[in-house]
Design a protein around this motif. Structure first.
Motif, short mmCIF file in Angstrom:
data_model
loop_
_atom_site.label_atom_id
_atom_site.label_comp_id
_atom_site.label_asym_id
_atom_site.label_seq_id
_atom_site.Cartn_x
_atom_site.Cartn_y
_atom_site.Cartn_z
N THR A 368 10.20 2.20 2.74
CA THR A 368 8.86 2.05 2.00
C THR A 368 8.85 0.70 1.54
OG1 THR A 368 9.68 3.18 -0.09
CG2 THR A 368 8.93 4.62 1.60
N TYR A 369 7.68 0.04 1.62
CA TYR A 369 7.53 -1.31 0.94
C TYR A 369 8.61 -2.14 1.45
CZ TYR A 369 4.29 1.70 -1.61
OH TYR A 369 3.43 2.30 -2.07
N GLN A 371 11.83 -1.68 2.42
CA GLN A 371 13.10 -1.34 1.85
C GLN A 371 13.52 -0.05 2.24
OE1 GLN A 371 14.18 -1.35 -2.65
NE2 GLN A 371 15.47 -3.12 -1.86
N ARG A 376 16.97 3.00 -3.20
CA ARG A 376 16.01 3.43 -4.32
C ARG A 376 16.98 4.33 -5.34
NH1 ARG A 376 11.90 -0.03 -3.81
NH2 ARG A 376 10.78 0.28 -1.54
#
Length: 664
Positions: A368-369, A371, A376
């Motif tokens: 996501t985005y 990465q 996360r």
């Protein structure tokens, strides 16, 4: 289920002391709550607390069965001498009873385990584990029989392997990493099915007739207890068996019986002359006028047989009735439940490993985005937290299985394992696994989508969690209540009042004896410091584990006063304070889990396992104290998740993840 805080229900007490025996008190007329012949004070106490006569009587029946199971065990292994009971009510919390010893190795048992694991792994890899109906296939059942899988808990003299409970539980965890249903069926067959009742309560003729077939898998088994109108309230059983010559004639219906279908062997709980009893029944190979199967669609256990059984003048040889030396059919039913509860926790430990093994490649793949989500913090926290749940489930499983092998009844300890294992698996499935996989979780073929009901259902297997929490509490307080609160309650009963008035000289005089004993206990408990003898156990314990061990020891030691205060505050009304009972029970259970997990991890060589134990113990401590997580704790658990995501974890060895669905 109502709770008796004062007496061992079902026992026969002498008639209450006449009121005229107390100086200055007038004689009074008998009331509707006076004890009748053969009736325990527990039943009287419940009615004094507002329960109906029927509820009080039913509670007495259940407590009688509990006491009869207790009588099966040597004094040093009964509930009052169990690790949890002693930790709460005595002033010592010795660690040597909260950590399991070494597992004895048995080449024969290990060979059976290895062959069985290979059978299921090969069938899963070849996509032939299940048949056209989606059930575990007959060919897999037969291959497992040839491997010796169904006879693990059967003694060698009857064709089994004679495995210890610890060996069996470890096998359950490993099998669950491949397929939880197959693992669960071993528990149904060996722990709560016909194996344990016949092995533990059968006579020599019954053992010779039934155990060889149960060991070689030619007769798979189940335990038929639940009925449409009888679940946790086992006094509501309606199925009956009437003696007719050398057979019993059975009439009634059973519901939600796992592993029960045509041609299998069941332990059938029914009433004979009004007494709960167990018959070992061989089900016919097809439907007859006397027997039929009630089939229904059920989401959980859909890969196993789970059916209702309907009996109409069904004949079972009288020689198939199990006759325990003490107690009745409920004694038999309760005996096997502890084995099943340990197996449930072991199964959860394996299923959560499979979830984690599926999470890691997905978290590395999903971006996501720009990465991968395994970078996360939230996802790393989920990975670290799941690892902690796995270690705690392992620790409880190993400890409880060891207690059973040592000869302890293990009632309270096995309840802790069952509740923790089932709740941890539910949390792992919903909060950690599903949320990480997002919408793909609901695709057919996904581990979550295909098994969500199986991940949730253990919360009600072998006793619904909060009901069991109250049963745990009852076992914990029964002896204390009998020694200190029953005499007070009986005196109040004789006074004709529910609560004492200490400004009334008559009340003070009447209660002087029991209150003096209670005051002496209470003072000693409050004044004496808790102590422990654990130098050998903790000699090489690192500081991170030691702080959790000391916290749990202190907390458990303080719980005796805390619980006694609640008993004194609510008195006979405590039976209706279900929320308070479950809250107190949960705190004790969490402290036990902290102690067992920290001791287990302190002896483990893998640093990631110790870090996982630290993470789950911190979380459980916050749950007890009501504290909030600190930044340091967030860093600790996310660092653990980062390490597992990047380097793997030895506890996942042997677990294989499926392919990523809807890849891009």
């Amino acid at each position: 289920m109502s709770l008796d805080i004062s007496s061992s229900s079902g026992s026969t007490h002498p008639d209450p002391v006449p009121a005229t025996a107390v100086p200055g008190l007038p004689e009074r007329e008998p009331t509707q709550v006076d004890a009748r012949e053969g009736e325990s004070f527990a039943e009287v106490a419940l009615r004094l607390g507002g329960a109906s006569a029927d509820e009080a009587s039913r509670t007495g029946v259940i407590d009688s069965a509990d006491d009869q199971v207790e009588d099966l065990f040597a004094e040093q292994y009964k509930t009052v001498n169990s690790p949890v009971h002693r930790a709460v009510w005595e002033n010592t919390v010795d660690t040597d009873t909260f950590v399991a010893g070494a597992v004895p190795h048995d080449d024969d048992v290990q060979a059976v385990v290895n062959r069985s694991l290979a059978v299921v792994q090969q069938a899963r890899d070849a996509d032939r584990l299940f048949d056209d109906r989606g059930k575990v296939s007959d060919s897999v059942f037969k291959q497992l029989a040839n491997a010796g899988y169904w006879g693990l808990l059967v003694d060698k003299e009857f064709g089994g392997s004679g495995a210890s409970m610890r060996q069996f539980a470890k096998m359950i965890t490993r099998m669950s990493m491949i397929d939880p249903t197959v693992a669960g069926l071993a528990s149904v067959h060996g722990c709560i099915g016909a194996v344990d009742p016949v092995r533990s309560f059968g006579n020599e003729d019954q053992k010779r007739r039934f155990l060889p077939g149960l060991a070689d898998g030619s007769r798979l088994s189940a335990f038929a207890l639940t009925e449409p109108g009888a679940g946790s309230d086992l006094t509501a059983l309606k199925t009956t068996a009437t003696l007719d010559g050398d057979h019993y004639v059975v009439n009634g219906e059973k519901l939600f019986i796992t592993n029960a279908t045509f041609g299998r062997t069941i332990g059938l709980v029914c009433k004979i002359d009004g007494v709960p009893s167990v018959l070992v029944a061989e089900l016919p190979e097809q439907e007859t006028e006397q027997f039929r199967i009630n089939r229904y669609q059920i989401f959980a256990l859909r890969r196993a047989e789970n059916n209702g059984l309907v009996f109409k003048n069904f004949r079972v040889p009288a020689a198939n009735r199990l006759m325990p030396t003490r107690g009745d059919g409920l004694t038999i039913a309760y005996h096997g439940l502890n084995l099943g509860r340990v197996s449930l926790c072991a199964n959860a430990a394996g299923a959560m490993r499979w979830m984690l093994a599926e999470m890691l490649p997905w978290a590395a793949y999903r971006s996501t985005y720009g990465q991968a989500i395994d970078r996360r913090e939230l996802v790393r926290r989920r990975i670290g937290h799941l690892a902690g749940l796995i270690v705690a489930a392992d620790a409880l499983t190993d400890w409880c299985a060891w207690l059973l092998d040592e000869g302890y009844r293990g009632e309270m300890e096995c309840i802790v394992a069952k509740i923790f294992g089932s709740e941890a698996q539910k949390e792992a499935a919903i909060e950690l696994f599903m949320k990480t996989h997002g919408g793909r979780s609901f695709l057919q073929g996904h581990l979550f989508g295909d098994n969500v009901h199986d991940f949730l259902a253990p919360c009600i297997y072998e006793g619904e969690g909060e009901m069991l929490a109250m049963a745990f509490f009852k076992s914990l307080v029964k002896d204390h209540g009998k020694r200190f609160f029953e005499p007070i309650g009986r005196t109040l009963h004789d006074l004709g009042v529910r609560r004492p008035n200490f400004t009334n000289p008559k009340h003070v005089w009447a209660l002087r004896g029991p209150m003096a004993k209670y005051t002496a206990w209470y003072s000693a408990k409050c004044v004496r410091s808790a102590y422990w003898e654990d130098d050998d156990v903790l000699r090489d314990c690192d500081e991170s584990m030691l702080k959790h061990i000391r916290f749990a020891q202190r907390y458990l030691s303080d719980c005796g006063v805390r619980i006694s205060d609640a008993m004194r505050r609510y008195q006979l009304k405590l039976a209706d304070r279900q929320c308070r009972m479950t809250a107190l029970s949960a705190q004790v259970q969490d402290a036990v889990t902290i102690l067992v997990t920290a001791l287990y991890a302190s002896r483990h060589s893998d640093p990631l396992t110790r870090q996982a134990a630290d993470a789950v113990c911190r979380r459980l401590r916050r749950r007890i104290t009501g504290g909030l997580p600190t930044d340091s704790e967030f860093r600790q658990v996310t660092k653990l998740g980062e390490q597992i995501a990047s380097t793997g974890w030895s506890e996942l060895d042997g677990t294989t993840a499926g392919r990523i669905l809807q890849s891009y």
